[in-house]
Design a protein around this motif. Structure first.
Motif, PDB file in Angstrom:
ATOM      1  N   SER A 285      11.470   7.817   1.357  1.00 21.73           N
ATOM      2  CA  SER A 285      10.507   6.879   1.951  1.00 21.73           C
ATOM      3  C   SER A 285      11.019   6.342   3.281  1.00 21.73           C
ATOM      4  O   SER A 285      10.270   6.238   4.251  1.00 21.73           O
TER       5      SER A 285
ATOM      6  N   LYS B 298       9.195  19.304   0.571  1.00 19.30           N
ATOM      7  CA  LYS B 298       9.739  18.089  -0.044  1.00 19.30           C
ATOM      8  C   LYS B 298      11.237  18.234  -0.281  1.00 19.30           C
ATOM      9  O   LYS B 298      12.005  17.302  -0.033  1.00 19.30           O
TER      10      LYS B 298
ATOM     11  N   GLU C 109       0.827  -1.185   0.000  1.00 26.14           N
ATOM     12  CA  GLU C 109       0.000   0.000   0.000  1.00 26.14           C
ATOM     13  C   GLU C 109       0.872   1.250   0.000  1.00 26.14           C
ATOM     14  O   GLU C 109       1.933   1.274   0.607  1.00 26.14           O
ATOM     15  N   ASN C 110       0.426   2.273  -0.682  1.00 24.49           N
ATOM     16  CA  ASN C 110       1.118   3.556  -0.682  1.00 24.49           C
ATOM     17  C   ASN C 110       0.312   4.556   0.111  1.00 24.49           C
ATOM     18  O   ASN C 110      -0.914   4.519   0.123  1.00 24.49           O
ATOM     19  N   ILE C 111       1.007   5.446   0.780  1.00 27.58           N
ATOM     20  CA  ILE C 111       0.363   6.539   1.499  1.00 27.58           C
ATOM     21  C   ILE C 111       0.814   7.830   0.835  1.00 27.58           C
ATOM     22  O   ILE C 111       2.008   8.036   0.609  1.00 27.58           O
ATOM     23  N   ARG C 112      -0.112   8.696   0.538  1.00 26.44           N
ATOM     24  CA  ARG C 112       0.222   9.975  -0.084  1.00 26.44           C
ATOM     25  C   ARG C 112       0.273  11.070   0.970  1.00 26.44           C
ATOM     26  O   ARG C 112      -0.622  11.184   1.796  1.00 26.44           O
ATOM     27  N   LEU C 113       1.319  11.840   0.936  1.00 25.57           N
ATOM     28  CA  LEU C 113       1.469  12.982   1.822  1.00 25.57           C
ATOM     29  C   LEU C 113       1.445  14.242   0.979  1.00 25.57           C
ATOM     30  O   LEU C 113       2.137  14.314  -0.028  1.00 25.57           O
ATOM     31  N   ARG C 114       0.701  15.213   1.414  1.00 29.95           N
ATOM     32  CA  ARG C 114       0.670  16.475   0.691  1.00 29.95           C
ATOM     33  C   ARG C 114       1.609  17.449   1.371  1.00 29.95           C
ATOM     34  O   ARG C 114       1.407  17.813   2.526  1.00 29.95           O
TER      35      ARG C 114
END
Length: 51
Positions: A35, A20, A9-14
């Motif tokens: 990561s 960044k 599963e991937n988790i998206r962070l804004r």
């Protein structure tokens, strides 16, 4: 801290481009991937909360 198993599963962070860039810089200085930096940070944070 590379995981041997494939990530399910991937988790998206804004984050902003500036955030960044700073996170990537910290990761480079620590010799880890972006990561891995996120994983390490979350692990450390959960340990502090649990203490």
């Amino acid at each position: 801290m590379r995981l041997t198993a494939a990530m399910i599963e991937n988790i998206r962070l804004r984050v902003t481009p500036e955030e960044k860039r700073r996170f990537a810089e910290v990761a480079r200085k620590r010799g880890v991937t972006l990561s891995d930096l996120v994983r390490l940070s979350l692990t450390e944070a959960t340990k502090r909360v649990a203490a």
